[in-house]
Design a protein around this motif. Sequence first.
Motif, PDB file in Angstrom:
ATOM      1  N   SER A   1      62.768 -30.464  17.224  1.00 29.57           N
ATOM      2  CA  SER A   1      61.876 -29.733  18.112  1.00 29.57           C
ATOM      3  C   SER A   1      60.882 -30.690  18.747  1.00 29.57           C
ATOM      4  O   SER A   1      60.113 -31.357  18.043  1.00 29.57           O
ATOM      5  CB  SER A   1      61.131 -28.651  17.315  1.00 29.57           C
ATOM      6  OG  SER A   1      60.165 -27.998  18.096  1.00 29.57           O
ATOM      7  N   GLY A   2      60.908 -30.790  20.073  1.00 29.41           N
ATOM      8  CA  GLY A   2      59.989 -31.660  20.788  1.00 29.41           C
ATOM      9  C   GLY A   2      58.552 -31.367  20.427  1.00 29.41           C
ATOM     10  O   GLY A   2      58.139 -30.214  20.374  1.00 29.41           O
ATOM     11  N   ALA A   3      57.761 -32.431  20.160  1.00 30.33           N
ATOM     12  CA  ALA A   3      56.335 -32.375  19.832  1.00 30.33           C
ATOM     13  C   ALA A   3      56.058 -32.078  18.370  1.00 30.33           C
ATOM     14  O   ALA A   3      54.909 -32.001  17.968  1.00 30.33           O
ATOM     15  CB  ALA A   3      55.587 -31.373  20.712  1.00 30.33           C
ATOM     16  N   SER A   4      57.091 -31.924  17.532  1.00 28.27           N
ATOM     17  CA  SER A   4      56.877 -31.645  16.112  1.00 28.27           C
ATOM     18  C   SER A   4      56.569 -32.925  15.350  1.00 28.27           C
ATOM     19  O   SER A   4      56.681 -34.023  15.891  1.00 28.27           O
ATOM     20  CB  SER A   4      58.104 -30.960  15.519  1.00 28.27           C
ATOM     21  OG  SER A   4      59.223 -31.826  15.549  1.00 28.27           O
ATOM     22  N   GLY A   5      56.176 -32.757  14.073  1.00 26.33           N
ATOM     23  CA  GLY A   5      55.838 -33.928  13.287  1.00 26.33           C
ATOM     24  C   GLY A   5      56.020 -33.744  11.800  1.00 26.33           C
ATOM     25  O   GLY A   5      56.504 -32.714  11.331  1.00 26.33           O
ATOM     26  N   ILE A   6      55.602 -34.750  11.054  1.00 33.01           N
ATOM     27  CA  ILE A   6      55.648 -34.714   9.595  1.00 33.01           C
ATOM     28  C   ILE A   6      54.677 -33.663   9.072  1.00 33.01           C
ATOM     29  O   ILE A   6      54.989 -32.909   8.153  1.00 33.01           O
ATOM     30  CB  ILE A   6      55.299 -36.094   9.008  1.00 33.01           C
ATOM     31  CG1 ILE A   6      56.370 -37.126   9.383  1.00 33.01           C
ATOM     32  CG2 ILE A   6      55.153 -36.029   7.489  1.00 33.01           C
ATOM     33  CD1 ILE A   6      56.007 -38.552   9.030  1.00 33.01           C
ATOM     34  N   LEU A   7      53.489 -33.609   9.670  1.00 34.38           N
ATOM     35  CA  LEU A   7      52.466 -32.650   9.270  1.00 34.38           C
ATOM     36  C   LEU A   7      52.706 -31.313   9.958  1.00 34.38           C
ATOM     37  O   LEU A   7      53.083 -31.263  11.128  1.00 34.38           O
ATOM     38  CB  LEU A   7      51.080 -33.194   9.614  1.00 34.38           C
ATOM     39  CG  LEU A   7      50.752 -34.573   9.019  1.00 34.38           C
ATOM     40  CD1 LEU A   7      49.387 -35.046   9.500  1.00 34.38           C
ATOM     41  CD2 LEU A   7      50.792 -34.535   7.498  1.00 34.38           C
TER      42      LEU A   7
END
Length: 371
Positions: free
Chosen positions: A120-126
């Motif tokens: 998912s674009g713009a997602s992250g670890i946090l």
Amino acid sequence: MATQIESRLFLLTLPILACVFPGSGYARETEKNGAIIKGMFVFGSSLVDNGNNNFLKNSIAKADFLPYGIDFPYGPSGRFTNGKNVIDLLCDQLKLPLVPAFTDPSTKGSKMIHGVNYASGASGILDDTGLLAGNVISLNQQIRNFEEVTFPVLEAQIGFKRELLPKYLFVVGTGGNDYSFNYFLRQSNANVSLEVFTANLTEKLSGQLQKLYRLGCRKFVLMAVNPIGCSPMVKANRPTRNGCIQGLNKAAHLFNAHLKSLVDFSKQQMPGSNLVFVNSYKMIRDIIKNPVSRGFKDTSSACCEVRSLNEGGNGILCKKEGQPCEDRNIHVFFDGLHPTEAVNVQIATKAYNSNLTSEVYPINVKQLSLL
């Protein structure tokens, strides 16, 4: 410390988290000496999102319009480039079909046999990374989607058993957006050093890998964060003598160093696992430093017309129906941040075949697939 404008460079950036499954009558033999790979399960953000954000409401991180996909066989698909992304090209190397997007309503039943893309674009670890881009799917949720939705279907469809998972290949990577939407923007991080934040972020990722390990996954590939400081978005807002913003590159480089160390650390924490680090950061920097020898000419400008901040954009995405450059193969960047298919080809090819430990450590994807 990066400004808010600079930090937007991380908006759609992440390396890659993927998982490849063998077994069942659908398995394919990719090498004569017996490596059997069934498919690929992908986790990450815009560098590997193949359309998941298309189906999310209230998300600004989308690439479901021209000129995105102008060179892709099926046109605009949600991939943030002109053609194939790195995962598509790794599928080609492994002789696998392209994997469907998890949020696509048609992704069900037998369509998941060769894998699913959860990115998912713009997602992250946090979990809260990417909220400024609207609705995105965090890495934790992507892993839950695999564990709680896809895996039970695979068990029901083909009688898949966890004992087969040690033969599966996992390509894993993430991190860039966590710097922009957490470290560089939040006041709560004002007194936290880049080194401490990076160590904590890597520890969080390690825990997520261990969760996959507990599910039975054993073969992992970690893909680096790219040199965000060299993107057209940076150069348009803060020209520098050497063309790159070193502060942003420092963050990416530091995370990548931790990521590489995680390869050795995880082998101790996860007995029987095998991990590979793919240094896409170095591969892109090498192209930028010596473009002509690698078939490129333009290393600084976007190939498409980018919607600027003054036009209500973020300085990253292409304008809808905007005019792209004529020769995409000589450009490093397609939009304000993401590489062209030509660059992705070089990354995927080296990830699969390179024997340089500075590019792939300690072995390449092909060798990992044969273990």
